[in-house]
Design a protein around this motif. Structure first.
Motif, PDB file in Angstrom:
ATOM      1  N   ASP A   1      -7.987  49.564  42.850  1.00  0.00           N
ATOM      2  CA  ASP A   1      -9.234  48.866  42.588  1.00  0.00           C
ATOM      3  C   ASP A   1      -9.050  48.156  41.243  1.00  0.00           C
ATOM      4  O   ASP A   1      -8.927  48.811  40.200  1.00  0.00           O
ATOM      5  CB  ASP A   1     -10.388  49.869  42.512  1.00  0.00           C
ATOM      6  CG  ASP A   1     -11.734  49.200  42.234  1.00  0.00           C
ATOM      7  OD1 ASP A   1     -11.760  48.054  41.748  1.00  0.00           O
ATOM      8  OD2 ASP A   1     -12.769  49.840  42.479  1.00  0.00           O
ATOM      9  N   PRO A   2      -9.005  46.815  41.218  1.00  0.00           N
ATOM     10  CA  PRO A   2      -8.702  46.111  39.962  1.00  0.00           C
ATOM     11  C   PRO A   2      -9.714  46.364  38.855  1.00  0.00           C
ATOM     12  O   PRO A   2      -9.379  46.316  37.678  1.00  0.00           O
ATOM     13  CB  PRO A   2      -8.712  44.630  40.375  1.00  0.00           C
ATOM     14  CG  PRO A   2      -8.545  44.629  41.856  1.00  0.00           C
ATOM     15  CD  PRO A   2      -9.170  45.894  42.344  1.00  0.00           C
ATOM     16  N   ALA A   3     -10.961  46.627  39.218  1.00  0.00           N
ATOM     17  CA  ALA A   3     -12.014  46.788  38.219  1.00  0.00           C
ATOM     18  C   ALA A   3     -11.959  48.129  37.507  1.00  0.00           C
ATOM     19  O   ALA A   3     -12.403  48.245  36.362  1.00  0.00           O
ATOM     20  CB  ALA A   3     -13.390  46.603  38.865  1.00  0.00           C
ATOM     21  N   THR A   4     -11.408  49.155  38.177  1.00  0.00           N
ATOM     22  CA  THR A   4     -11.451  50.504  37.616  1.00  0.00           C
ATOM     23  C   THR A   4     -10.079  51.122  37.384  1.00  0.00           C
ATOM     24  O   THR A   4      -9.923  52.004  36.542  1.00  0.00           O
ATOM     25  CB  THR A   4     -12.232  51.442  38.550  1.00  0.00           C
ATOM     26  OG1 THR A   4     -11.535  51.545  39.805  1.00  0.00           O
ATOM     27  CG2 THR A   4     -13.645  50.932  38.774  1.00  0.00           C
ATOM     28  N   GLY A   5      -9.080  50.688  38.139  1.00  0.00           N
ATOM     29  CA  GLY A   5      -7.762  51.321  38.094  1.00  0.00           C
ATOM     30  C   GLY A   5      -7.604  52.443  39.097  1.00  0.00           C
ATOM     31  O   GLY A   5      -6.539  53.080  39.145  1.00  0.00           O
ATOM     32  N   LYS A   6      -8.619  52.725  39.905  1.00  0.00           N
ATOM     33  CA  LYS A   6      -8.499  53.779  40.913  1.00  0.00           C
ATOM     34  C   LYS A   6      -7.389  53.454  41.908  1.00  0.00           C
ATOM     35  O   LYS A   6      -7.281  52.322  42.379  1.00  0.00           O
ATOM     36  CB  LYS A   6      -9.813  53.958  41.679  1.00  0.00           C
ATOM     37  CG  LYS A   6     -10.939  54.567  40.866  1.00  0.00           C
ATOM     38  CD  LYS A   6     -12.184  54.753  41.724  1.00  0.00           C
ATOM     39  CE  LYS A   6     -13.306  55.412  40.931  1.00  0.00           C
ATOM     40  NZ  LYS A   6     -14.523  55.596  41.754  1.00  0.00           N
ATOM     41  N   VAL A   7      -6.570  54.455  42.214  1.00  0.00           N
ATOM     42  CA  VAL A   7      -5.524  54.300  43.220  1.00  0.00           C
ATOM     43  C   VAL A   7      -6.154  54.559  44.586  1.00  0.00           C
ATOM     44  O   VAL A   7      -6.615  55.668  44.870  1.00  0.00           O
ATOM     45  CB  VAL A   7      -4.359  55.273  42.971  1.00  0.00           C
ATOM     46  CG1 VAL A   7      -3.293  55.102  44.055  1.00  0.00           C
ATOM     47  CG2 VAL A   7      -3.753  55.046  41.586  1.00  0.00           C
ATOM     48  N   LEU A   8      -6.171  53.539  45.429  1.00  0.00           N
ATOM     49  CA  LEU A   8      -6.807  53.645  46.745  1.00  0.00           C
ATOM     50  C   LEU A   8      -5.827  54.106  47.818  1.00  0.00           C
ATOM     51  O   LEU A   8      -6.241  54.692  48.825  1.00  0.00           O
ATOM     52  CB  LEU A   8      -7.417  52.303  47.141  1.00  0.00           C
ATOM     53  CG  LEU A   8      -8.389  51.676  46.132  1.00  0.00           C
ATOM     54  CD1 LEU A   8      -8.893  50.338  46.652  1.00  0.00           C
ATOM     55  CD2 LEU A   8      -9.547  52.621  45.842  1.00  0.00           C
ATOM     56  N   ALA A   9      -4.563  53.823  47.633  1.00  0.00           N
ATOM     57  CA  ALA A   9      -3.534  54.254  48.589  1.00  0.00           C
ATOM     58  C   ALA A   9      -2.218  54.368  47.852  1.00  0.00           C
ATOM     59  O   ALA A   9      -1.928  53.586  46.936  1.00  0.00           O
ATOM     60  CB  ALA A   9      -3.411  53.265  49.749  1.00  0.00           C
ATOM     61  N   LEU A  10      -1.411  55.342  48.273  1.00  0.00           N
ATOM     62  CA  LEU A  10      -0.086  55.559  47.690  1.00  0.00           C
ATOM     63  C   LEU A  10       0.791  56.136  48.801  1.00  0.00           C
ATOM     64  O   LEU A  10       0.676  57.310  49.150  1.00  0.00           O
ATOM     65  CB  LEU A  10      -0.192  56.545  46.527  1.00  0.00           C
ATOM     66  CG  LEU A  10       0.960  56.556  45.516  1.00  0.00           C
ATOM     67  CD1 LEU A  10       0.989  55.255  44.726  1.00  0.00           C
ATOM     68  CD2 LEU A  10       0.811  57.736  44.562  1.00  0.00           C
ATOM     69  N   VAL A  11       1.627  55.283  49.366  1.00  0.00           N
ATOM     70  CA  VAL A  11       2.399  55.658  50.546  1.00  0.00           C
ATOM     71  C   VAL A  11       3.876  55.397  50.294  1.00  0.00           C
ATOM     72  O   VAL A  11       4.245  54.395  49.674  1.00  0.00           O
ATOM     73  CB  VAL A  11       1.923  54.869  51.788  1.00  0.00           C
ATOM     74  CG1 VAL A  11       2.883  55.045  52.953  1.00  0.00           C
ATOM     75  CG2 VAL A  11       0.524  55.318  52.181  1.00  0.00           C
ATOM     76  N   SER A  12       4.711  56.307  50.763  1.00  0.00           N
ATOM     77  CA  SER A  12       6.158  56.152  50.695  1.00  0.00           C
ATOM     78  C   SER A  12       6.743  56.618  52.022  1.00  0.00           C
ATOM     79  O   SER A  12       6.396  57.696  52.516  1.00  0.00           O
ATOM     80  CB  SER A  12       6.724  56.991  49.550  1.00  0.00           C
ATOM     81  OG  SER A  12       8.136  56.960  49.540  1.00  0.00           O
ATOM     82  N   THR A  13       7.597  55.788  52.597  1.00  0.00           N
ATOM     83  CA  THR A  13       8.224  56.154  53.870  1.00  0.00           C
ATOM     84  C   THR A  13       9.731  55.901  53.798  1.00  0.00           C
ATOM     85  O   THR A  13      10.167  54.992  53.086  1.00  0.00           O
ATOM     86  CB  THR A  13       7.632  55.340  55.039  1.00  0.00           C
ATOM     87  OG1 THR A  13       7.769  53.943  54.765  1.00  0.00           O
ATOM     88  CG2 THR A  13       6.174  55.672  55.268  1.00  0.00           C
ATOM     89  N   PRO A  14      10.529  56.693  54.547  1.00  0.00           N
ATOM     90  CA  PRO A  14      10.107  57.814  55.383  1.00  0.00           C
ATOM     91  C   PRO A  14       9.568  58.955  54.539  1.00  0.00           C
ATOM     92  O   PRO A  14       9.925  59.099  53.366  1.00  0.00           O
ATOM     93  CB  PRO A  14      11.390  58.216  56.110  1.00  0.00           C
ATOM     94  CG  PRO A  14      12.488  57.788  55.188  1.00  0.00           C
ATOM     95  CD  PRO A  14      11.995  56.529  54.535  1.00  0.00           C
ATOM     96  N   SER A  15       8.703  59.750  55.160  1.00  0.00           N
ATOM     97  CA  SER A  15       8.068  60.837  54.442  1.00  0.00           C
ATOM     98  C   SER A  15       8.512  62.175  55.033  1.00  0.00           C
ATOM     99  O   SER A  15       9.460  62.233  55.831  1.00  0.00           O
ATOM    100  CB  SER A  15       6.544  60.687  54.510  1.00  0.00           C
ATOM    101  OG  SER A  15       5.895  61.612  53.661  1.00  0.00           O
TER     102      SER A  15
END
Length: 484
Positions: A161-175
């Protein structure tokens, strides 16, 4: 006779004092050493004698606990383990903890003194509180969209979220499923050996711990440096850039993948990703201005934590002009994590302001009382607000009529930048496909999501890989999920 009794009594009193002194030494002075001794099983038994607190996404736990009835009683369980592994990490009775399980271990295990009902209560009673909960900023729909978009490919996605810095998704594959590492049996040691031997490195968090050459997505940083330095004052003016461009001090000629780059304007060069224009622009802007702007975005700034640690993204600060030219197009020694490139996109979306990314919204006691919360924090101003407005215009052109059209969302303003990063000896490796972007709903004052996608995809045909073809559709799906 009386004298002998007095001597004996005094000796017994001395022995009693020595015993008390020794007991005090053991229980107070040396207690921590005994607690930390690897041979002391009491600490481990106490640690696993109660369930760990949960990690929450959208208010629902993505972790749990299983009562085994054994000496190390409770084992960690995970719901949708591979989906959330880059967020949660693992909590293993054999191999320790990683990522949020590690960064928030005191809360989750119940040892954080802030969980106690009264100050110093646990120190006095030697009690352990029930494990607290960690409420993340992750949005389940955005996380699922990123995971599904990557599919079986190697790669990573970070959304903010650009306004707050909240991480909305964090994905790494393969998992991988972190539950395979819970417990103490032979299955756990076998899973650990197999995961570590896997050439695809499923336990590597590519979103936070892996750096890549960012390729043409770094041209956002180069453009910001050039505009702030006054090297470019008109987006539509000719840049006096030859095509091909001979790297300074060498006979190496840098070419483009598209036509029309000779003397192209910054707008055209950005829209169609002209290497020659940006390589020359980096040299003209100069080492100091380029390195300074990169640092403002977060490059060469170690110690970033969200609260899990993030690998340092780098921009070399001691280069000749030929190397600077290559660095300006995201090659040579320039390296970035996907999270860093999401921060670059978020800075453009947020008026040039770089917000500190964070993954934990708050921590609570087991019954929901807030222990600590994370607020929005500005790290630095990466560029002038006017420059950010110009870059948003350039990034919008990329999606509306340039290389990033696969990220377009009907009725939504989307800005993006494609990148295809060469790597390997003699650039023989399959290129990495990048796409960074932001999206703004009609009527909103500012964009509400920024995203970075990188796809390794070593099995793909080299000619089929591009940021617009491989990574942009994933970014589109992630942004659509965030906007919903």
């Amino acid at each position: 006779m009386t004298r002998h009794i007095r001597h004996a009594a005094a000796f017994c009193a001395l022995l009693l004092v020595a015993l008390l002194v020794n007991a005090t030494r053991v229980q107070v002075v040396d207690s921590q050493a005994y607690d930390d001794n690897p041979a002391n099983r009491r600490t481990a038994i106490a640690r696993y004698d109660q369930p760990r607190g949960d990690i929450l996404v959208d208010g629902e736990p993505v972790t749990g606990a299983k009562d085994t009835g054994e000496q190390l009683r409770y084992e960690r369980t995970y719901r949708s383990g591979p989906l959330y592994a880059p967020v949660t990490g693992f909590a293993s009775q054999v191999y320790g903890t990683t990522f949020l399980e590690h960064a928030e271990d005191d809360v989750l295990s119940g040892t954080d003194p802030m969980l106690a009902p009264l100050p110093l209560w646990n120190d006095i009673t030697r009690a352990r509180n029930p494990g607290g909960e960690v409420v993340t900023t992750i949005r389940a729909a955005v996380q699922r969209a990123a995971y599904a978009g990557l599919g079986g490919k190697k790669g990573a996605v970070a959304a903010l979220d650009p306004a707050t810095g909240k991480v909305l998704a964090l994905v790494s594959t393969p998992s991988y499923d972190p539950e395979r590492l819970a417990g103490t049996g032979s299955a756990v040691t076998g899973a650990w050996a197999g995961l570590n031997a896997d050439p695809d490195k499923p336990m590597l968090n590519r979103a936070l711990s892996q750096t890549y050459p960012p390729g043409s997505t770094f041209k956002v940083v180069t453009a910001a440096a050039a505009l702030d330095a006054g090297e470019v004052t008109d987006l539509d003016a000719d840049t006096r850039s030859p095509a091909p461009y001979t790297l300074p001090g060498t006979t190496t000629r840098l070419a483009n993948e598209v036509e029309g780059c000779a003397n192209a304007s910054l707008r055209y060069a950005f829209q169609w990703s002209c290497n020659t224009v940006f390589a020359k622009l980096g040299v003209d802007t100069g080492q100091d201005a380029m390195a300074g702007t990169a640092k403002k975005f977060g490059f060469d700034t170690p110690g970033l934590r969200i609260p899990s640690p993030v690998a340092t993204s780098t921009f070399d600060t001691a280069m000749d002009d030929a190397q600077l030219a290559l660095s300006a197009i995201g090659q040579y020694d320039t390296r970035a994590t996907p999270l860093q490139m999401a921060m670059v996109s978020a800075a453009v979306a947020g008026g040039g302001s770089v917000k500190a990314p964070y993954l934990v919204d708050r921590t609570t006691t087991d019954d929901g009382d807030t222990v600590a919360s994370t607020g929005t924090r500005t790290l630095r101003q990466a560029m002038n607000p006017g420059t950010a407005v110009q870059l948003r215009e350039l990034m919008t052109d990329v999606v509306e009529k340039g290389t990033g059209r696969n990220a377009a969302i009907e009725g939504v303003t989307v800005g993006g930048k494609t990148g295809t990063a060469q790597h390997g000896i003699g650039n023989a490796g399959t290129p990495y496909a990048w796409f960074i972007a932001w999206a703004q709903e009609p009527g909103d004052a500012e964009p509400s999501v920024a995203v970075a996608v990188v796809v390794e995809d070593a099995s793909a045909d080299r000619s089929d890989i591009s940021g617009g073809g491989s990574a942009a559709p994933i970014a589109k799906a992630v942004m659509e999920a965030a906007l919903r």
